[in-house]
Scaffold this motif. Sequence first.
Motif, short mmCIF file in Angstrom:
data_model
loop_
_atom_site.label_atom_id
_atom_site.label_comp_id
_atom_site.label_asym_id
_atom_site.label_seq_id
_atom_site.Cartn_x
_atom_site.Cartn_y
_atom_site.Cartn_z
N SER A 219 14.50 -10.52 21.46
CA SER A 219 13.80 -10.78 20.19
C SER A 219 14.04 -9.67 19.18
CB SER A 219 12.29 -10.93 20.44
OG SER A 219 11.74 -9.72 20.96
N ILE A 220 14.36 -8.45 19.64
CA ILE A 220 14.60 -7.35 18.70
C ILE A 220 16.09 -7.15 18.47
CG2 ILE A 220 12.47 -6.18 19.35
CD1 ILE A 220 14.19 -4.19 20.95
N GLN A 221 16.92 -7.95 19.12
CA GLN A 221 18.35 -7.89 18.88
C GLN A 221 18.71 -8.76 17.68
OE1 GLN A 221 19.69 -9.12 22.81
NE2 GLN A 221 20.21 -7.01 23.34
N GLN B 195 1.31 5.29 18.73
CA GLN B 195 2.31 4.44 18.08
C GLN B 195 3.24 3.90 19.15
OE1 GLN B 195 4.10 7.15 15.23
NE2 GLN B 195 2.89 6.33 13.54
N LEU B 196 3.52 2.60 19.11
CA LEU B 196 4.39 1.97 20.11
C LEU B 196 5.72 1.59 19.49
CD1 LEU B 196 2.01 -0.37 22.17
CD2 LEU B 196 2.69 2.00 22.64
N VAL B 197 6.78 1.88 20.19
CA VAL B 197 8.14 1.49 19.80
C VAL B 197 8.79 0.81 21.00
CG1 VAL B 197 8.39 3.35 18.12
CG2 VAL B 197 9.08 3.73 20.50
N ALA B 198 9.91 0.17 20.77
CA ALA B 198 10.62 -0.51 21.85
C ALA B 198 11.29 0.51 22.76
CB ALA B 198 11.65 -1.47 21.27
N ALA B 199 11.15 0.28 24.08
CA ALA B 199 11.85 1.11 25.06
C ALA B 199 13.25 0.55 25.22
CB ALA B 199 11.11 1.10 26.39
N ILE C 258 21.29 -1.04 20.55
CA ILE C 258 20.32 -1.36 19.50
C ILE C 258 20.41 -0.30 18.41
CG2 ILE C 258 17.88 -1.70 18.97
CD1 ILE C 258 19.03 -3.87 20.70
N PRO C 259 20.49 -0.67 17.14
CA PRO C 259 20.56 0.31 16.05
C PRO C 259 19.41 1.31 16.10
CG PRO C 259 21.00 -1.90 15.22
CD PRO C 259 20.55 -2.06 16.64
N ALA C 260 19.67 2.51 15.67
CA ALA C 260 18.65 3.57 15.70
C ALA C 260 17.44 3.21 14.86
CB ALA C 260 19.26 4.88 15.22
N GLN D 181 15.19 1.08 16.90
CA GLN D 181 14.54 1.86 17.96
C GLN D 181 13.39 2.69 17.43
OE1 GLN D 181 17.20 3.98 20.65
NE2 GLN D 181 18.93 2.70 20.02
N GLU D 182 13.49 3.14 16.19
CA GLU D 182 12.44 3.99 15.61
C GLU D 182 11.34 3.19 14.92
OE1 GLU D 182 12.06 7.25 15.88
OE2 GLU D 182 13.78 7.25 17.25
N THR D 183 11.51 1.88 14.81
CA THR D 183 10.50 1.06 14.13
C THR D 183 9.20 1.04 14.92
OG1 THR D 183 12.19 -0.37 13.14
CG2 THR D 183 9.95 -1.25 13.29
N THR D 184 8.11 1.38 14.27
CA THR D 184 6.79 1.35 14.90
C THR D 184 6.29 -0.09 14.92
OG1 THR D 184 6.27 3.59 14.16
CG2 THR D 184 4.42 2.19 14.82
N ILE D 185 6.17 -0.66 16.11
CA ILE D 185 5.74 -2.06 16.25
C ILE D 185 4.23 -2.17 16.22
CG2 ILE D 185 5.78 -4.05 17.82
CD1 ILE D 185 8.52 -3.12 18.76
N LEU D 186 3.54 -1.19 16.77
CA LEU D 186 2.07 -1.18 16.77
C LEU D 186 1.59 0.24 16.57
CD1 LEU D 186 -0.74 -2.43 17.19
CD2 LEU D 186 -0.39 -2.19 19.66
N GLN D 187 0.63 0.39 15.66
CA GLN D 187 0.04 1.70 15.37
C GLN D 187 -1.47 1.58 15.42
OE1 GLN D 187 1.56 4.43 12.13
NE2 GLN D 187 -0.28 3.70 11.10
N PHE D 188 -2.11 2.51 16.12
CA PHE D 188 -3.57 2.47 16.30
C PHE D 188 -4.11 3.88 16.20
CE2 PHE D 188 -7.16 2.90 19.28
CZ PHE D 188 -8.04 1.97 18.74
#
Length: 409
Positions: A269-271, A350-354, A361-363, A366-373
Motif C-alpha cells: 500500500s505504501i509502494q 510518531q509512527l513511520v513505516a518499518a 522505498i524512497p526516503a 520512509q520518513e513520512t509520519t503516518i500517525l502522530q500522538f
Amino acid sequence: MSFKSIVRELKEMKDGIGSISRRGEVEGRHWRNRTRTHIAPDVVPFDPNQQGQWANIPPELLLDIVRRVEESETSFPARTAVVFCASVCKSWREVTKEIVKTPEECGRLTFPISLKQPGPRESPIHCFIKRDRANSVYRLYFGLTPSEDESDKLLLAAKRIRRATSTDFVISLVSDDFSRASSTYVGKLRQVPSNFLGTKFTIYDNQLPSEAAIPHRGRLSRRFSTKQVSPTVSACNYSIATVSYELNVLRTRGPRRMHCAMHSIPFSSIQEGGSAPTPTSFPQHFDEKSSPALVSKAKEPSVNSSSTVSVLSREPLVLKNKAPRWHEQLQCWCLNFKGRVTVASVKNFQLVAAVDPSHNIPAAVQETTILQFGKIGKDIFTMDYCYPLSAFQAFAICLSSFDTKPACE
C-alpha cells in the motif's frame, strides 16, 4: 429558487430528520449523539411514497445542487449542509454518496464509513482526544484543538473496561452506548490476556476490511446467543492489527518503543501504485425476520482456500515509532511534532513505516509520519493520521498508549 435558499431550507429540515438514526432505527437518543458527530447516517429507510417534493427534482438539477454544496462546504460546521443533503430522501442520498469522495481522495470526513477508510496521502487529518478519567471514557474529536464553546465534532468514543486478566477498550460511534450488541459498536482494542506485562494488544474490527483479517469468536459470541444479539449487528470481531511495546529490561530512562503490525493493510500500500483496503459500507444488516441461517452466515467470513493462500502470503505493513533525539540543553528526548504537541509525556509518539532496504522505498516515504500522538494539556491529546491508516485504526493504536505498562518505563 436560489442556491442559498435551497441550502437554507435543507438546514431547516434538521429538526424534521432528527429522529432518523444511522442504522435506520428511530431512536432519538442515538440520533442526538450522531448529530454531534456531524456525520450522516448510513441507511435512511424512507418510503418512496413519502419522500415529499424534494424527491421529484430532475436528476441533472439534483446533481448540480449537491455538487455545489459539497464543493462550497469543505469544513465543519458548514459541512453539515452535505449531511442534510444525504438525509433528505433516498434519491438525494444516492446522489450525495456518488459525489462525496473518500478521505484519501478529498481529505475530508463526511459519512460514518469515512472513519474506516484510509486518510489522505498528502496531508494528515487533525484530531484530538479528551480523556474522562472518572468514567474511563476517551472521546475522539475532529479539529486542531478543543473549541471554547465545546461544540466539537465527536467522531468516535471508547470506554476502558478492566477484566481479571486483560483490559478492553470498546469503541463506539457515540459516547453513551458501549454495548457490543449495539448498532453503534465498531470495534475494540484488547490487551492480550496471556501478556501479564501489558505490552501486547490486539485491534478488532466489527467488519471484514480485507480477507487478511482473522475472525475472532471470543467472549462476545459466548455471551450472547443468536436470539439475544440484534439481527442488524454482526457479533463477530476480526483481528486486524497487533500493537506491541518493547520491554525495558534495564529500567533505563527513555521513550517507549512500539511496533504495530497492520494485518489488514498490505505493505504494498505504501509502494508506488499500491492501495489500502477501503470499505464502502458497514456490515450487512438483516431484518428481524431474517432466518437464523442467514444471520449465522453473516458472522462467518466467506473466504475460499485459494484467496486465503494469496492473501496470507502478502506482507503486512509494520509501523514503528520514530526514534527521538536527546537534547543536551533540555536534558530530555525530543521529536519534531511541528507544534502539535506541547507537553512532555512518555505517551507521545510518531509512527513511520518499518522498511527493509531491499524494498527500495524512497526516503521521503520512509520518513513520512503516518500517525502522530501527543499531549497538549491535562487529559487532552492530539492525534494526526494519514494514509494508509483510518481514523478507527489510528484511534485504537493511540488507546494502547493509555494503558499502564510498568514493564516499558
